[in-house]
Write a protein that holds these residues in place. Structure first.
Motif, mmCIF file in Angstrom:
data_model
loop_
_atom_site.group_PDB
_atom_site.id
_atom_site.type_symbol
_atom_site.label_atom_id
_atom_site.label_comp_id
_atom_site.label_asym_id
_atom_site.label_seq_id
_atom_site.Cartn_x
_atom_site.Cartn_y
_atom_site.Cartn_z
ATOM 1 N N LEU A 42 -4.263 -1.082 -8.637
ATOM 2 C CA LEU A 42 -2.797 -0.531 -8.791
ATOM 3 C C LEU A 42 -2.459 -0.346 -10.470
ATOM 4 C CD1 LEU A 42 -0.870 -2.986 -6.349
ATOM 5 C CD2 LEU A 42 -0.933 -0.259 -6.270
ATOM 6 N N LYS A 43 -3.164 -1.498 -11.368
ATOM 7 C CA LYS A 43 -2.832 -1.234 -12.747
ATOM 8 C C LYS A 43 -3.780 -0.297 -13.227
ATOM 9 C CE LYS A 43 -4.018 -5.789 -13.695
ATOM 10 N NZ LYS A 43 -4.168 -6.845 -14.388
ATOM 11 N N LYS A 44 -4.706 -0.031 -12.779
ATOM 12 C CA LYS A 44 -5.703 1.303 -13.229
ATOM 13 C C LYS A 44 -5.174 2.586 -13.064
ATOM 14 C CE LYS A 44 -10.070 3.484 -12.268
ATOM 15 N NZ LYS A 44 -11.473 3.600 -11.480
ATOM 16 N N HIS A 45 -4.322 2.676 -12.253
ATOM 17 C CA HIS A 45 -3.497 3.748 -11.698
ATOM 18 C C HIS A 45 -1.887 3.717 -12.148
ATOM 19 C CE1 HIS A 45 -6.953 5.915 -9.974
ATOM 20 N NE2 HIS A 45 -7.080 4.825 -9.316
ATOM 21 N N GLY A 46 -1.736 2.991 -13.158
ATOM 22 C CA GLY A 46 -0.564 3.006 -13.813
ATOM 23 C C GLY A 46 0.782 1.913 -13.640
ATOM 24 N N LEU A 47 0.425 1.091 -12.848
ATOM 25 C CA LEU A 47 1.510 -0.001 -12.425
ATOM 26 C C LEU A 47 1.704 -0.819 -13.695
ATOM 27 C CD1 LEU A 47 3.323 -1.205 -10.170
ATOM 28 C CD2 LEU A 47 1.396 -2.984 -9.793
ATOM 29 N N LYS A 48 2.862 -0.999 -14.333
ATOM 30 C CA LYS A 48 3.481 -1.734 -15.209
ATOM 31 C C LYS A 48 4.392 -2.957 -14.943
ATOM 32 C CE LYS A 48 1.102 1.097 -18.061
ATOM 33 N NZ LYS A 48 -0.199 0.693 -18.517
ATOM 34 N N PRO A 144 11.400 11.444 -11.600
ATOM 35 C CA PRO A 144 10.604 12.292 -12.477
ATOM 36 C C PRO A 144 9.388 11.561 -13.183
ATOM 37 C CG PRO A 144 12.939 12.915 -12.602
ATOM 38 C CD PRO A 144 12.921 11.525 -11.895
ATOM 39 N N GLY A 145 8.133 12.005 -13.286
ATOM 40 C CA GLY A 145 7.093 11.547 -13.979
ATOM 41 C C GLY A 145 6.655 10.058 -13.207
ATOM 42 N N GLY A 146 6.977 9.802 -12.045
ATOM 43 C CA GLY A 146 6.633 8.517 -11.451
ATOM 44 C C GLY A 146 5.385 8.764 -10.793
ATOM 45 N N THR A 147 4.582 7.676 -10.288
ATOM 46 C CA THR A 147 3.299 7.468 -9.671
ATOM 47 C C THR A 147 3.613 7.474 -8.093
ATOM 48 O OG1 THR A 147 2.194 6.930 -11.781
ATOM 49 C CG2 THR A 147 0.975 6.516 -9.924
ATOM 50 N N LEU A 148 2.568 8.229 -7.460
ATOM 51 C CA LEU A 148 2.413 7.863 -6.023
ATOM 52 C C LEU A 148 1.055 7.538 -6.053
ATOM 53 C CD1 LEU A 148 3.250 7.817 -2.969
ATOM 54 C CD2 LEU A 148 2.841 10.237 -2.992
ATOM 55 N N HIS A 192 -6.419 14.691 -1.881
ATOM 56 C CA HIS A 192 -6.432 15.525 -2.884
ATOM 57 C C HIS A 192 -5.638 17.122 -2.918
ATOM 58 C CE1 HIS A 192 -7.446 18.083 -6.458
ATOM 59 N NE2 HIS A 192 -7.550 17.046 -7.000
ATOM 60 N N HIS A 193 -6.017 17.718 -1.709
ATOM 61 C CA HIS A 193 -5.471 18.748 -1.271
ATOM 62 C C HIS A 193 -3.952 18.532 -1.048
ATOM 63 C CE1 HIS A 193 -5.221 22.579 0.982
ATOM 64 N NE2 HIS A 193 -4.749 22.031 1.834
ATOM 65 N N MET A 202 -1.704 15.972 -12.437
ATOM 66 C CA MET A 202 -2.430 14.687 -12.648
ATOM 67 C C MET A 202 -3.071 13.749 -11.692
ATOM 68 S SD MET A 202 -0.651 13.631 -16.291
ATOM 69 C CE MET A 202 -1.787 12.347 -16.523
ATOM 70 N N ILE A 203 -3.603 14.600 -10.455
ATOM 71 C CA ILE A 203 -4.161 13.769 -9.396
ATOM 72 C C ILE A 203 -5.526 13.232 -9.732
ATOM 73 C CG2 ILE A 203 -4.881 14.088 -7.120
ATOM 74 C CD1 ILE A 203 -3.150 16.764 -7.161
ATOM 75 N N GLN A 204 -5.580 11.861 -9.355
ATOM 76 C CA GLN A 204 -6.768 11.058 -9.650
ATOM 77 C C GLN A 204 -7.275 10.432 -8.627
ATOM 78 O OE1 GLN A 204 -5.853 8.280 -12.979
ATOM 79 N NE2 GLN A 204 -4.548 9.720 -13.931
ATOM 80 N N PRO A 205 -8.423 11.109 -7.900
ATOM 81 C CA PRO A 205 -9.059 10.591 -6.873
ATOM 82 C C PRO A 205 -9.847 9.240 -7.266
ATOM 83 C CG PRO A 205 -9.146 12.989 -7.087
ATOM 84 C CD PRO A 205 -8.824 12.633 -8.195
#
Length: 240
Positions: A42-48, A144-148, A192-193, A202-205
């Protein structure tokens, strides 16, 4: 008039399990297996620590609890369609004195708009008949700009070594039965699709590997086979 969240959607329904208590134990065990590995992801993919977080399809609330403990000025909300799972989530949060908000909601029609910095969906999309619609609903709930962040399965990568042919056949049968009910045991490779065609950027598989050496063979088998046993239609078992 608001939609009622009571209608069960997808291929997961706790009430359909022959032994719901055992399934609740499995859910909790699955959610608590490798908490630091999951938090690191979760932290790797942006959780703060300051973020406002949604745990979509939160189940009994263990993952929401892990996120809660990491947050400082932020807070976490858990939503699920199943009222009985939410009762357990609230009970556990109250027992541990954690200020986590839980509410019943349908992932296809979330009651939020531009509200969350970070949304986490754990093993939800494999059960959804219309994942694109769910993504659109989740997108509306994001700021806006959030992470899923979606964590899910691809059973092409589920295997045992040394190979046991019966296990492979069993997994294939379970995948076919889940597909008939609208689910997808191979959803991981489609994400990804799906993201791309819902307008995400900014999709990060990423691939997270879990082995029986890490969690023990008994736990591995329980986690990977329990739901499959339930999804296989009884009529098939009677004729085979």
């Amino acid at each position: 008039m608001n939609k009622s969240p009571q209608r069960q959607q997808g291929t997961y329904d706790l009430s359909s399990f022959q032994n719901q208590s055992d399934e609740l134990v499995r859910l909790k065990r699955q959610a608590s297996l490798l908490p630091q590995l999951e938090l690191d992801s979760l932290k790797k993919h942006g959780l703060k620590p300051h973020m406002k977080v949604l745990d979509a399809a939160c189940g009994p609330g263990l993952t929401a609890s892990i996120i809660h403990d990491y947050l400082t000025t932020g807070h976490v909300t858990g939503v699920d369609l199943d009222a009985s799972l939410l009762i357990e989530a609230r009970r556990m949060a109250k027992q541990s004195r954690k200020a986590i908000r839980f509410r019943q909601a349908d992932v296809y029609d979330l009651p939020f708009e531009n509200e969350f910095d970070y949304i986490y969906c754990r093993f939800l999309f494999q059960h959804l008949e219309d994942p694109q619609r769910a993504l659109a609903s989740l997108s509306r709930a994001l700021k806006p700009g959030g992470t899923l962040h979606i964590l899910d399965v691809n059973d092409e990568w589920l295997f045992m070594y040394p190979e046991i042919s019966e296990f492979r056949i069993f997994c294939q049968i379970a995948a076919e039965h889940q597909q008939r009910k609208g689910g997808n045991r191979f959803i991981g490779k489609a994400l990804h699709h799906l993201f791309k065609h819902t307008g995400f950027e900014m999709i990060q598989p990423d691939v997270v590997t879990i082995t029986s050496d890490m969690i023990g063979l008994e736990t591995f088998l329980q986690i990977t086979t329990r739901f499959k046993l339930e999804i296989i239609e009884p009529e098939w078992c009677e004729t085979n």
